[in-house]
Write an enzyme that holds these catalytic residues in place. Structure first.
Site, PDB file in Angstrom:
ATOM      1  N   ASN A  87       9.357  40.414 -69.756  1.00 42.16           N
ATOM      2  CA  ASN A  87       9.349  40.634 -68.449  1.00 42.16           C
ATOM      3  C   ASN A  87       8.295  39.937 -67.556  1.00 42.16           C
ATOM      4  OD1 ASN A  87       9.943  41.229 -65.691  1.00 42.16           O
ATOM      5  ND2 ASN A  87       9.462  43.330 -66.113  1.00 42.16           N
ATOM      6  N   LYS A 109       7.751  39.266 -64.547  1.00 44.84           N
ATOM      7  CA  LYS A 109       7.882  39.883 -63.303  1.00 44.84           C
ATOM      8  C   LYS A 109       7.366  38.551 -62.375  1.00 44.84           C
ATOM      9  CE  LYS A 109       6.203  43.886 -65.311  1.00 44.84           C
ATOM     10  NZ  LYS A 109       5.278  45.267 -65.129  1.00 44.84           N
ATOM     11  N   HIS A 145      14.326  48.575 -62.951  1.00 44.79           N
ATOM     12  CA  HIS A 145      12.804  48.365 -63.286  1.00 44.79           C
ATOM     13  C   HIS A 145      12.134  49.334 -62.232  1.00 44.79           C
ATOM     14  CE1 HIS A 145       8.838  47.017 -64.087  1.00 44.79           C
ATOM     15  NE2 HIS A 145       9.101  47.018 -65.223  1.00 44.79           N
ATOM     16  N   GLU A 188       9.402  49.225 -60.752  1.00 47.20           N
ATOM     17  CA  GLU A 188       8.927  48.296 -59.691  1.00 47.20           C
ATOM     18  C   GLU A 188       9.902  48.110 -58.971  1.00 47.20           C
ATOM     19  OE1 GLU A 188       6.916  45.195 -61.939  1.00 47.20           O
ATOM     20  OE2 GLU A 188       5.576  46.711 -62.775  1.00 47.20           O
ATOM     21  N   GLU A 242      10.546  53.188 -70.021  1.00 46.41           N
ATOM     22  CA  GLU A 242       9.253  52.746 -69.560  1.00 46.41           C
ATOM     23  C   GLU A 242       8.535  53.963 -68.900  1.00 46.41           C
ATOM     24  OE1 GLU A 242       8.845  48.372 -69.543  1.00 46.41           O
ATOM     25  OE2 GLU A 242      10.021  48.823 -67.719  1.00 46.41           O
ATOM     26  N   GLY A 253       1.852  48.575 -67.114  1.00 44.06           N
ATOM     27  CA  GLY A 253       0.732  47.602 -66.513  1.00 44.06           C
ATOM     28  C   GLY A 253      -0.637  48.534 -66.338  1.00 44.06           C
ATOM     29  N   SER A 277       2.423  48.576 -71.320  1.00 44.11           N
ATOM     30  CA  SER A 277       1.433  48.108 -72.009  1.00 44.11           C
ATOM     31  C   SER A 277       1.511  48.142 -73.339  1.00 44.11           C
ATOM     32  CB  SER A 277       0.151  49.327 -71.718  1.00 44.11           C
ATOM     33  OG  SER A 277       0.065  49.410 -70.535  1.00 44.11           O
TER      34      SER A 277
HETATM   35  P1  PGA Z   1       3.275  46.067 -68.984  1.00 43.01           P
HETATM   36  O1  PGA Z   1       4.919  46.072 -68.344  1.00 43.01           O
HETATM   37  O2  PGA Z   1       3.698  45.778 -70.529  1.00 43.01           O
HETATM   38  O3  PGA Z   1       2.561  44.991 -68.328  1.00 43.01           O
HETATM   39  O4  PGA Z   1       2.887  47.454 -69.028  1.00 43.01           O
HETATM   40  C1  PGA Z   1       6.178  46.549 -68.993  1.00 43.01           C
HETATM   41  C2  PGA Z   1       7.211  46.351 -67.935  1.00 43.01           C
HETATM   42  O5  PGA Z   1       6.781  46.571 -66.768  1.00 43.01           O
HETATM   43  O6  PGA Z   1       8.128  45.997 -68.318  1.00 43.01           O
END
Ligand code: PGA
Length: 256
Positions: free
Chosen positions: A9, A11, A96, A98, A170, A176, A216
């Site tokens: 992903n 983003k 997601h 976000e 997640e 992140g 992460s």
């Molecule tokens: P990340 O993000 O691996 O940077 O923690 C995962 C995601 O948001 O799908």
């Protein structure tokens, strides 16, 4: 055997030029239909990257980060499923964290998007996960149950049967932040999720549904996470933006 998936992903990162450079460095080939690699770039890169992957005869698939639940209309800034399908995109991320937190997508909106995408024959990667405060309070199993409720109870069984639904657990506190769930925490939750599916939709659907872990994931922890019996791969954010890291994570999936 369940399908194993690694999905990157991206983003809101990478221009089309940068994306093409990254794709040219990715290494994935597999004879097994049960191992898949996906990239999920911003909208502006979808068409160009789809063409590039097709020209390369690549096994890497491509999906969208979002869609609007309607086909067309006065919704400035939005993109419909019809538009995505027209450029050959058939996979979409929904829910997601976000989108849920920064763009106020509540459960109802996430459900509308999921249902619309499935009705249009998309494969969806349905994201969900608890906040840190909810885990500390000890209510994380219930939070996850609630986040899955609509999907399990209101979506036609045929979409589960056809494997158009991929789940991505997640935990928000791991996205992140560099703080990954331990492989035990991931396995514990994935087992809970599979059990919830089994209770409502039966053992066959539970056994065939891929459940990805996200938050992460990096080269150093991917293998251990992917080795867990109920973890069927990962949704990767930051580490998917670097070819060396992403290739290493893909390798962890293939060789586990
Ligand atoms: P990340 O993000 O691996 O940077 O923690 C995962 C995601 O948001 O799908």
């Amino acid at each position: 055997m369940r399908t194993k998936i690694v999905a990157g992903n991206w983003k809101m990162n990478l221009t089309l030029t940068e994306s093409k450079q990254l794709v040219n460095k990715l290494k994935f080939s597999s004879n097994s239909e049960n191992i898949r690699v996906l990239i999920i770039p911003p909208y502006t890169n979808l068409d160009g990257l789809k063409r590039l992957l097709d020209a390369q005869n690549s096994n890497i698939e491509i999906g969208s980060q979002n869609l609007h639940h309607l086909n067309s209309g006065a919704y400035t800034g939005e993109i419909s499923g019809q538009m995505l399908k027209d450029i050959g995109i058939h996979i979409v991320l929904v829910g997601h964290s976000e989108r849920r937190t920064l763009f106020n997508e509540c459960q109802e909106v996430v459900f509308q998007k999921s249902s619309s995408a499935l009705n249009q024959n998309f494969e969806i990667i349905y994201c969900f996960g608890e906040q840190l405060s909810e885990r500390i309070e000890g209510i994380h199993f219930n939070v996850i149950k609630n986040q899955l409720e609509h999907l399990i109870n209101k979506i036609d069984l045929k979409y589960w049967e056809s494997k158009q639904i991929v789940l991505a657990y997640e935990p928000v506190w791991a996205i992140g932040t560099g703080q990954t769930a331990t492989s035990e925490q991931a396995q514990e939750m994935h087992h809970h999720i599979r059990h919830l599916i089994q209770q409502s939709l039966g053992v066959q659907i539970a056994n065939q549904t891929s459940i990805l872990y996200g938050g992460s994931v990096k080269p150093s922890n991917a293998k251990e996470l992917f080795q867990q019996p109920d973890v069927d791969g990962g949704l990767i954010g930051g580490a998917s933006l670097d070819a060396t890291s992403f290739n290493s994570i893909i390798k962890s999936l293939i060789t586990q």
